[in-house]
Design an enzyme around this catalytic site. Structure first.
Site, PDB file in Angstrom:
ATOM      1  N   ALA A  34     -86.571  21.923 -14.506  1.00  0.00           N
ATOM      2  CA  ALA A  34     -87.014  20.781 -13.704  1.00  0.00           C
ATOM      3  C   ALA A  34     -85.951  19.745 -13.377  1.00  0.00           C
ATOM      4  CB  ALA A  34     -88.166  20.080 -14.422  1.00  0.00           C
ATOM      5  N   ALA A  35     -84.931  19.591 -14.226  1.00  0.00           N
ATOM      6  CA  ALA A  35     -84.008  18.463 -14.055  1.00  0.00           C
ATOM      7  C   ALA A  35     -83.121  18.653 -12.819  1.00  0.00           C
ATOM      8  CB  ALA A  35     -83.128  18.337 -15.299  1.00  0.00           C
ATOM      9  N   PRO A  36     -82.831  17.575 -12.082  1.00  0.00           N
ATOM     10  CA  PRO A  36     -83.162  16.165 -12.322  1.00  0.00           C
ATOM     11  C   PRO A  36     -84.500  15.709 -11.751  1.00  0.00           C
ATOM     12  CG  PRO A  36     -81.684  16.331 -10.454  1.00  0.00           C
ATOM     13  CD  PRO A  36     -81.911  17.734 -10.927  1.00  0.00           C
ATOM     14  N   SER A  95     -86.201  16.369  -8.719  1.00  0.00           N
ATOM     15  CA  SER A  95     -86.504  16.138  -7.298  1.00  0.00           C
ATOM     16  C   SER A  95     -87.788  16.857  -6.903  1.00  0.00           C
ATOM     17  CB  SER A  95     -85.357  16.648  -6.424  1.00  0.00           C
ATOM     18  OG  SER A  95     -84.206  15.894  -6.691  1.00  0.00           O
ATOM     19  N   ASP A 108     -86.802  21.426 -19.109  1.00  0.00           N
ATOM     20  CA  ASP A 108     -85.404  21.779 -18.855  1.00  0.00           C
ATOM     21  C   ASP A 108     -84.730  21.942 -20.205  1.00  0.00           C
ATOM     22  OD1 ASP A 108     -83.533  21.513 -16.088  1.00  0.00           O
ATOM     23  OD2 ASP A 108     -82.427  21.470 -17.985  1.00  0.00           O
ATOM     24  N   ASP A 147     -87.153  27.185 -10.426  1.00  0.00           N
ATOM     25  CA  ASP A 147     -86.003  26.836  -9.577  1.00  0.00           C
ATOM     26  C   ASP A 147     -84.766  27.042 -10.466  1.00  0.00           C
ATOM     27  OD1 ASP A 147     -84.703  25.699  -7.311  1.00  0.00           O
ATOM     28  OD2 ASP A 147     -84.671  23.742  -8.281  1.00  0.00           O
ATOM     29  N   CYS A 202     -80.332  28.247  -4.773  1.00  0.00           N
ATOM     30  CA  CYS A 202     -79.512  27.812  -3.643  1.00  0.00           C
ATOM     31  C   CYS A 202     -78.270  28.700  -3.569  1.00  0.00           C
ATOM     32  CB  CYS A 202     -79.192  26.327  -3.710  1.00  0.00           C
ATOM     33  SG  CYS A 202     -78.537  25.769  -5.282  1.00  0.00           S
TER      34      CYS A 202
HETATM   35  C1  LIG Z   1     -81.273  24.288  -9.857  1.00  0.00           C
HETATM   36  S1  LIG Z   1     -81.387  23.230 -11.205  1.00  0.00           S
HETATM   37  C2  LIG Z   1     -83.018  22.587 -11.074  1.00  0.00           C
HETATM   38  C3  LIG Z   1     -83.176  21.507 -10.034  1.00  0.00           C
HETATM   39  C4  LIG Z   1     -84.546  20.849 -10.086  1.00  0.00           C
HETATM   40  N1  LIG Z   1     -85.609  21.828  -9.966  1.00  0.00           N
HETATM   41  C5  LIG Z   1     -84.733  19.776  -9.026  1.00  0.00           C
HETATM   42  O1  LIG Z   1     -85.291  20.064  -7.960  1.00  0.00           O
HETATM   43  O2  LIG Z   1     -84.331  18.628  -9.252  1.00  0.00           O
HETATM   44  C6  LIG Z   1     -81.525  24.320 -12.562  1.00  0.00           C
HETATM   45  C7  LIG Z   1     -81.850  23.652 -13.886  1.00  0.00           C
HETATM   46  O3  LIG Z   1     -82.092  24.685 -14.849  1.00  0.00           O
HETATM   47  C8  LIG Z   1     -81.730  24.184 -16.117  1.00  0.00           C
HETATM   48  N2  LIG Z   1     -81.596  25.355 -17.030  1.00  0.00           N
HETATM   49  C9  LIG Z   1     -80.512  26.128 -17.254  1.00  0.00           C
HETATM   50  N3  LIG Z   1     -80.831  27.099 -18.126  1.00  0.00           N
HETATM   51  C10 LIG Z   1     -82.142  26.941 -18.443  1.00  0.00           C
HETATM   52  C11 LIG Z   1     -83.049  27.620 -19.281  1.00  0.00           C
HETATM   53  N4  LIG Z   1     -82.668  28.694 -19.973  1.00  0.00           N
HETATM   54  N5  LIG Z   1     -84.307  27.170 -19.378  1.00  0.00           N
HETATM   55  C12 LIG Z   1     -84.709  26.064 -18.676  1.00  0.00           C
HETATM   56  N6  LIG Z   1     -83.887  25.387 -17.855  1.00  0.00           N
HETATM   57  C13 LIG Z   1     -82.628  25.815 -17.738  1.00  0.00           C
HETATM   58  C14 LIG Z   1     -80.456  23.427 -15.849  1.00  0.00           C
HETATM   59  O4  LIG Z   1     -80.239  22.478 -16.869  1.00  0.00           O
HETATM   60  C15 LIG Z   1     -80.743  22.794 -14.486  1.00  0.00           C
HETATM   61  O5  LIG Z   1     -81.208  21.487 -14.657  1.00  0.00           O
END
Ligand SMILES: C[S@@+](CC[C@H](N)C(=O)[O-])C[C@H]1O[C@@H](n2cnc3c(N)ncnc32)[C@H](O)[C@@H]1O
Lengths: 160, 305
Positions: B114-116, B118, B137, B180, B233
């Site tokens: 989920a982070a950050p 949006s 996250d 995502d 992306c």
């Molecule tokens: C593409 S970003 C998400 C962007 C977010 N959905 C938004 O719209 O703001 C991918 C996220 O996956 C998290 N991440 C990486 N490995 C992960 C895992 N094994 N389980 C959960 N989250 C993970 C990262 O910390 C990162 O914040």
């Protein structure tokens, strides 16, 4: 989740201080963790999530500062629209001064304590009113120095 | 590794990207700034009016009535309306992923990565802050901006958890899940002043395995009849179509068409000698020369009841 007497006390504070009635909070649960009270949309399924390791729930509503209750700016932005007293509406140049740490010296027709700071079109957050003085309680990083350039532009158009 | 011009950088995908020359040429333009109006805190009309008075020219991104392209704004974070949570700076493709999931008021929704926040905050907006969102996250430092965004944007229906998504406990099941995933992220690249792209690493096997595991867990956490959206992306088929194909082989999943009228390309049917399930054509590939935003991939998947 808060027990009734504590919840009543908190909601009584919002009513007494700002005229925000209990109805404004009817769709929310309140939780306390240490000195912060959080607000979360009412939903029966929340108890089912107790089996998860939850890091935080909803957003902060207020904090205990010593024996005083201090509403968060976030909460006032959400619930402040229901308020009818202890609201200080500032022109944007005074808001800027306030945010930059200057006290605004004036009588605002408020009773001493925390107040809602607003500009003409929006609630901004929390400030402390002491007789003749207004002191910012807004988070320091809420605005950037460039924020004011846009706001001044807005003012030039004669509307802010 | 030296930085490369778009033509060289994306050469491995020249056969799959339609009108490759137009694609590369678009990457010399800067990414546009998109503003998503946050109706949890102010009406679209009110926010538009305030921005207009500040001299900011807005172009509505139809058919989505809450996203506007700001033509003469470089740092949306400086706006008072940003600080007050009346708007969020968010790529159009990121907005689309949450809209395609169609979360409804009152539902239980999981945002697995989920982070950050949006997309989490947009989902809360679509749900009118009703129902429950679990925003998960795994990275502790990413929870700080997640929390800050949810607070600024006035999201009251979200709890935050910090599990590795692939090991999220199967104790509670959701109407909708957004997955995502972390990805190679070259959809975000635009050429710098010297006309080259900053080199990033292509998806490793470890990354694609994580993406598969996250998608499988997202699917397993759905109620029967529930819906998920998988998004990245990146343009890499290994991180997109191949991951979806793996899901279709492993679970009773159905990929659905996406009913929004915007330019895009269909999911690939084949890559490097491997063919994919025919329903993968319903996935969307978004290229910047089709919609001027971050390059994107998304799939809408339903769990058979
Ligand atoms: C593409 S970003 C998400 C962007 C977010 N959905 C938004 O719209 O703001 C991918 C996220 O996956 C998290 N991440 C990486 N490995 C992960 C895992 N094994 N389980 C959960 N989250 C993970 C990262 O910390 C990162 O914040």
């Amino acid at each position: 989740m808060l027990k009734d007497p504590e919840q009543d006390h908190l909601l009584g504070f919002f009513r007494q201080r700002f005229g925000i009635t209990r109805e404004a909070f009817a769709d929310y649960y309140l939780f306390r963790r240490k000195r912060t009270v959080w607000v979360f949309t009412k939903d029966d399924r929340l108890k089912d999530l107790a089996s998860l390791q939850v890091k935080s729930v909803g957003i902060p509503l207020l904090r205990w500062v010593g024996t005083h209750l201090k509403p968060t700016s976030t909460a006032l932005q959400l619930f402040g629209v229901h308020a009818d007293k202890n609201i200080v509406t500032l022109p944007t140049d005074q808001l800027r001064d306030l945010v930059e740490g200057k006290e605004i010296k004036s009588e605002f027709g408020c009773t001493p304590g925390y107040v809602i700071v607003a500009i003409r079109s929006a609630v901004i957050g929390c400030a402390l009113y002491l007789p003749g003085r207004l002191i910012s309680q807004l988070p320091r990083n809420m605005f950037t120095s460039q924020t004011w350039e846009y706001v001044i532009q807005d003012k030039k158009m004669g509307k802010a | 590794m030296p930085n490369l011009a778009p033509e060289e950088y994306f050469a491995p995908f020249s056969q799959i990207i339609p009108n490759f020359a137009a694609f590369c040429s678009k990457l010399y333009d800067p990414l546009p700034i998109h503003l998503r109006m946050n109706t949890l805190k102010a009406s679209v009309r009110e926010t538009r009016l305030r921005l207009k008075r500040q001299g900011i020219a807005l172009v509505e991104e139809k058919p989505l009535n809450l996203v506007y392209r700001a033509k003469n704004l470089s740092h949306p974070g400086h706006l008072l309306e940003f600080s007050l949570g009346h708007l969020h700076s968010q790529a159009l493709s990121s907005v689309l992923a949450a809209i395609v999931l169609e979360p409804q008021p009152g539902e239980a929704v999981l945002d697995l990565c989920a982070a950050p926040g949006s997309k989490t905050s947009l989902m809360a907006q679509l749900m009118q802050n009703e129902g429950i969102i679990v925003a998960n996250d795994r990275k502790p430092d990413r929870l700080i901006p997640l929390r800050a965004n949810l607070k600024r944007l006035g999201v009251t229906n979200t709890v935050i958890t910090r599990y590795p998504g692939q090991h999220f406990p199967k104790r509670f099941f959701f109407d909708r899940v957004l997955v995502d995933v972390p990805c190679s992220a070259e959809g975000t690249l635009r050429a710098g002043p010297n006309g080259t792209l900053r080199q990033s690493t292509w998806g490793s096997q470890k990354l694609t395995r994580l993406q598969r595991d996250l998608l499988l867990m997202a699917f397993d956490l759905l109620k029967a009849g529930g819906t998920l959206v998988y998004s990245t992306c990146t343009y890499s088929p290994d991180e997109n179509e191949r991951v979806l194909d793996f899901l279709l082989e492993s679970r009773p999943a159905e990929i659905q068409p996406i009913g929004i009228d915007l330019p895009h390309s269909p999911g690939l049917q084949q890559w490097n000698e491997t063919s994919y399930d025919p329903s993968i054509k319903y996935c969307w590939r978004i290229y910047p020369h089709q919609i001027d935003t971050v390059g994107f991939f998304m799939a809408r998947v339903v769990k058979g009841s």
